[in-house]
Design a protein around this motif. Structure first.
Motif, mmCIF file in Angstrom:
data_model
loop_
_atom_site.group_PDB
_atom_site.id
_atom_site.type_symbol
_atom_site.label_atom_id
_atom_site.label_comp_id
_atom_site.label_asym_id
_atom_site.label_seq_id
_atom_site.Cartn_x
_atom_site.Cartn_y
_atom_site.Cartn_z
ATOM 1 N N SER A 203 0.746 -1.076 -0.068
ATOM 2 C CA SER A 203 -0.058 -0.197 0.041
ATOM 3 C C SER A 203 1.125 0.988 0.037
ATOM 4 N N HIS A 204 0.387 2.641 0.038
ATOM 5 C CA HIS A 204 0.432 3.479 0.058
ATOM 6 C C HIS A 204 1.797 4.039 1.419
ATOM 7 N N ALA A 209 6.732 4.384 4.733
ATOM 8 C CA ALA A 209 7.341 3.808 4.981
ATOM 9 C C ALA A 209 8.826 3.553 5.205
ATOM 10 N N LEU A 210 9.551 3.397 3.699
ATOM 11 C CA LEU A 210 10.329 2.806 3.135
ATOM 12 C C LEU A 210 10.986 3.894 2.997
ATOM 13 N N ARG A 211 10.725 4.794 3.002
ATOM 14 C CA ARG A 211 11.110 6.357 3.048
ATOM 15 C C ARG A 211 12.534 6.697 3.188
ATOM 16 N N PRO A 212 13.086 6.087 4.312
ATOM 17 C CA PRO A 212 14.217 6.697 4.729
ATOM 18 C C PRO A 212 15.400 5.756 4.320
ATOM 19 N N ALA A 219 7.663 -0.029 -6.175
ATOM 20 C CA ALA A 219 6.546 -0.672 -6.384
ATOM 21 C C ALA A 219 5.487 -0.666 -5.757
ATOM 22 N N ILE A 220 4.178 -0.741 -6.173
ATOM 23 C CA ILE A 220 2.793 -0.269 -5.071
ATOM 24 C C ILE A 220 1.749 -1.307 -5.484
ATOM 25 N N ALA A 221 1.418 -2.269 -4.853
ATOM 26 C CA ALA A 221 1.200 -3.341 -5.497
ATOM 27 C C ALA A 221 -0.357 -2.519 -6.145
ATOM 28 N N ALA A 222 -1.223 -3.212 -7.175
ATOM 29 C CA ALA A 222 -2.278 -2.739 -7.385
ATOM 30 C C ALA A 222 -3.254 -2.695 -6.392
ATOM 31 N N LEU A 230 1.936 -10.104 -5.821
ATOM 32 C CA LEU A 230 2.492 -11.667 -6.764
ATOM 33 C C LEU A 230 2.953 -10.745 -8.095
ATOM 34 N N ASP A 231 1.882 -10.141 -8.828
ATOM 35 C CA ASP A 231 1.300 -9.375 -10.016
ATOM 36 C C ASP A 231 2.761 -7.983 -10.002
ATOM 37 N N ALA A 232 2.927 -7.553 -8.736
ATOM 38 C CA ALA A 232 3.925 -6.424 -8.592
ATOM 39 C C ALA A 232 5.491 -6.418 -8.513
ATOM 40 N N VAL A 233 5.331 -7.546 -7.788
ATOM 41 C CA VAL A 233 7.240 -8.308 -7.690
ATOM 42 C C VAL A 233 7.555 -8.686 -8.898
ATOM 43 N N CYS A 234 6.406 -9.596 -9.665
ATOM 44 C CA CYS A 234 6.782 -10.172 -11.191
ATOM 45 C C CYS A 234 6.678 -8.708 -12.188
ATOM 46 N N GLY A 235 6.384 -7.115 -11.555
ATOM 47 C CA GLY A 235 7.083 -6.838 -12.880
ATOM 48 C C GLY A 235 5.420 -5.835 -13.788
ATOM 49 N N LYS A 236 4.484 -6.183 -13.159
ATOM 50 C CA LYS A 236 2.890 -5.832 -13.684
ATOM 51 C C LYS A 236 2.653 -4.722 -11.813
ATOM 52 N N PRO A 237 2.929 -4.504 -12.064
ATOM 53 C CA PRO A 237 2.775 -3.112 -10.970
ATOM 54 C C PRO A 237 1.453 -1.962 -10.949
ATOM 55 N N GLY A 238 0.333 -1.637 -10.085
ATOM 56 C CA GLY A 238 -0.425 -0.788 -10.417
ATOM 57 C C GLY A 238 -0.438 0.603 -10.690
#
Length: 242
Positions: A203-204, A209-212, A219-222, A230-238
């Motif tokens: 999520s956003h 929380a990863l900004r530091p 990549a943020i999941a759709a 799974l889609d975000a890991v495999c290169g299909k982010p939203g």
């Protein structure tokens, strides 16, 4: 592709099996250890419904032999609800995957006049359901059924994999896990090496929380679901990928 999974071991194994089916290798690096907290099952009595915001709460509920299978339950998403359905619970309402989705679902399906709700959750909470639902007239009590204890260091295997460029992506499903990783990676001298990795956030809020830490890409999941991750890991982010 080799993926670092940061959830508690049982949850990482489930996600890892799906990643393996897509041709990915995975390395488990649990950054939170789930510790059950004793609680009184009598608190379940007189409730309009139970609220569950994680699979950890579900497991705590299922460990109680006294809970009725016809007890109405509102679950934050499919992963939280699935064990309940498998155990024979007959009134499980499944929201869209976030606490905000869960509150919207409760507003549509529950009646503020039908009795109090009970949230079975952890010691640390990301969203206060009681505060969020109070303006709608709902009374929400809370029972702490587990604690999530953060790791105090990264494993030697994770440090080696990140520093040698063997980890292509890391998955983060909670803001606390994300912030814990950033702190431990910095402490271990891995900041420069993380710029080679993609971070996948559910999520956003988790991405914030990863900004530091600087990553090659965040990549943020759709959707906050297994399929979305799974889609975000495999290169299909939203469209919201950063």
């Amino acid at each position: 592709m080799r993926v670092l999974l940061t959830r508690p071991r049982a949850q990482s194994e489930e996600l890892g099996a799906h990643l393996r089916a897509r041709g990915c290798e995975w390395l488990g690096e649990p950054l939170l250890r789930i510790v059950p907290v004793p609680w009184d099952p009598n608190v379940l009595e007189g409730r309009q419904a139970l609220l569950l915001t994680s699979a950890n709460g579900t497991r705590a509920l299922l460990r109680s032999s006294s809970v009725r299978r016809d007890t109405p339950v509102f679950a934050v998403g499919q992963a939280t609800a699935a064990p309940l359905l498998a155990a024979g619970f007959s009134h499980v309402h499944i929201a869209g995957g976030t606490a905000l989705d869960l509150m919207d679902h409760i507003r549509r399906r529950a009646d503020p006049q039908a009795g109090p709700l009970l949230h079975l959750g952890g010691y640390d909470i990301a969203v206060d359901l009681a505060a969020g639902l109070a303006p709608d007239g709902f009374e929400v009590d809370r029972a702490i059924v587990y604690r999530a204890c953060a790791a105090n260091r990264l494993s030697a295997r994770a440090i080696h994999g990140i520093s040698r460029g063997c980890i292509d992506a890391a998955v983060f499903l909670s803001a606390r896990t994300a912030s814990t990783f950033c702190g431990l990676a910095s402490k271990s001298g891995l900041s420069a090496f993380c710029t080679r990795m993609t971070a996948v956030a559910i999520s956003h809020k988790v991405a914030e929380a990863l900004r530091p830490m600087k990553f090659r890409h965040v990549a943020i999941a759709a959707s906050p679901s297994l399929g979305g991750i799974l889609d975000a890991v495999c290169g299909k982010p939203g469209p919201s990928s950063a």
